[in-house]
Design a protein around this motif. Sequence first.
Motif, PDB file in Angstrom:
ATOM      1  N   ASP A  94      49.960  40.413  45.423  1.00  0.00           N
ATOM      2  CA  ASP A  94      50.028  40.475  44.310  1.00  0.00           C
ATOM      3  C   ASP A  94      48.562  38.900  44.348  1.00  0.00           C
ATOM      4  O   ASP A  94      48.920  39.324  43.592  1.00  0.00           O
ATOM      5  N   VAL A  95      49.132  38.772  45.602  1.00  0.00           N
ATOM      6  CA  VAL A  95      47.866  37.101  46.579  1.00  0.00           C
ATOM      7  C   VAL A  95      46.405  37.836  45.984  1.00  0.00           C
ATOM      8  O   VAL A  95      45.392  37.398  45.777  1.00  0.00           O
ATOM      9  N   ALA A  96      46.433  38.888  46.790  1.00  0.00           N
ATOM     10  CA  ALA A  96      45.241  39.808  46.992  1.00  0.00           C
ATOM     11  C   ALA A  96      44.818  40.361  45.268  1.00  0.00           C
ATOM     12  O   ALA A  96      43.046  40.299  45.211  1.00  0.00           O
ATOM     13  N   ALA A  97      45.282  40.806  44.406  1.00  0.00           N
ATOM     14  CA  ALA A  97      44.784  41.203  43.203  1.00  0.00           C
ATOM     15  C   ALA A  97      44.572  39.667  41.883  1.00  0.00           C
ATOM     16  O   ALA A  97      43.732  39.818  41.858  1.00  0.00           O
ATOM     17  N   ALA A  98      45.292  38.526  42.731  1.00  0.00           N
ATOM     18  CA  ALA A  98      45.256  37.335  41.556  1.00  0.00           C
ATOM     19  C   ALA A  98      43.560  37.050  42.343  1.00  0.00           C
ATOM     20  O   ALA A  98      43.002  36.495  41.809  1.00  0.00           O
ATOM     21  N   ALA A  99      43.679  36.993  43.468  1.00  0.00           N
ATOM     22  CA  ALA A  99      42.206  36.917  44.193  1.00  0.00           C
ATOM     23  C   ALA A  99      41.344  37.684  43.669  1.00  0.00           C
ATOM     24  O   ALA A  99      39.617  36.961  43.257  1.00  0.00           O
ATOM     25  N   LYS A 100      41.041  38.724  43.745  1.00  0.00           N
ATOM     26  CA  LYS A 100      40.471  39.768  42.983  1.00  0.00           C
ATOM     27  C   LYS A 100      39.665  39.598  41.514  1.00  0.00           C
ATOM     28  O   LYS A 100      38.651  39.668  41.088  1.00  0.00           O
ATOM     29  N   LYS A 101      40.763  39.011  41.167  1.00  0.00           N
ATOM     30  CA  LYS A 101      40.738  39.272  38.857  1.00  0.00           C
ATOM     31  C   LYS A 101      40.401  37.804  39.355  1.00  0.00           C
ATOM     32  O   LYS A 101      39.285  37.398  37.775  1.00  0.00           O
ATOM     33  N   ALA A 102      40.258  36.861  39.998  1.00  0.00           N
ATOM     34  CA  ALA A 102      39.472  35.311  40.191  1.00  0.00           C
ATOM     35  C   ALA A 102      38.196  35.690  40.207  1.00  0.00           C
ATOM     36  O   ALA A 102      37.380  34.452  39.887  1.00  0.00           O
ATOM     37  N   ALA A 103      37.863  36.112  41.773  1.00  0.00           N
ATOM     38  CA  ALA A 103      36.428  36.743  41.688  1.00  0.00           C
ATOM     39  C   ALA A 103      35.688  36.588  40.478  1.00  0.00           C
ATOM     40  O   ALA A 103      34.637  36.806  40.234  1.00  0.00           O
ATOM     41  N   LEU A 104      36.223  38.189  39.749  1.00  0.00           N
ATOM     42  CA  LEU A 104      35.822  38.763  38.918  1.00  0.00           C
ATOM     43  C   LEU A 104      35.450  37.624  37.840  1.00  0.00           C
ATOM     44  O   LEU A 104      34.540  37.914  36.743  1.00  0.00           O
ATOM     45  N   VAL A 105      36.377  37.186  37.520  1.00  0.00           N
ATOM     46  CA  VAL A 105      36.118  36.633  36.247  1.00  0.00           C
ATOM     47  C   VAL A 105      35.570  34.801  37.103  1.00  0.00           C
ATOM     48  O   VAL A 105      34.283  34.533  35.908  1.00  0.00           O
ATOM     49  N   SER A 106      34.899  34.197  38.013  1.00  0.00           N
ATOM     50  CA  SER A 106      34.088  33.473  38.016  1.00  0.00           C
ATOM     51  C   SER A 106      33.036  34.441  38.321  1.00  0.00           C
ATOM     52  O   SER A 106      31.481  33.463  37.539  1.00  0.00           O
ATOM     53  N   GLU A 107      32.708  35.018  38.214  1.00  0.00           N
ATOM     54  CA  GLU A 107      31.468  36.321  38.198  1.00  0.00           C
ATOM     55  C   GLU A 107      31.059  36.704  36.965  1.00  0.00           C
ATOM     56  O   GLU A 107      29.512  36.268  36.839  1.00  0.00           O
ATOM     57  N   THR A 108      31.883  36.759  35.986  1.00  0.00           N
ATOM     58  CA  THR A 108      31.997  36.859  34.740  1.00  0.00           C
ATOM     59  C   THR A 108      31.186  35.517  34.437  1.00  0.00           C
ATOM     60  O   THR A 108      30.323  36.043  32.818  1.00  0.00           O
TER      61      THR A 108
END
Length: 115
Positions: free
Chosen positions: A98-112
């Motif tokens: 869950d932590v890894a998925a949240a970090a990936k999602k946060a990275a995608l959001v900041s990238e967009t």
Amino acid sequence: MKITVQSIRFNADKKLLDFIQKKADKLDTFYDQIINGEVYLKLENVEDEANKITEIKLSLPGTQLFAKEQCKTFEEATDLAIESLRKQIEKYKQKKTDVAAAAKKAALVSETEEF
């Protein structure tokens, strides 16, 4: 996985030590990054028949898991402690995912947001 067994105030026989090692080795099927394990076998001075205590501490990368069970036999206490640790490992793995998925999602959001 390396398991260290300490029997406090008595000498554990080879059959019991082999049983504990066999049960602990099964935890490797649930999580292969277990560093080591420590097992403490204690006899408690009580009138109750359930005076055998098994404590197991597992070291994982970044954390430790612990289980303590008291039963009539060390084998039964070991079984229950191993089952408890198996559940803890499952929760640990889920939390890590869950932590890894949240970090990936946060990275995608900041990238967009940069665009």
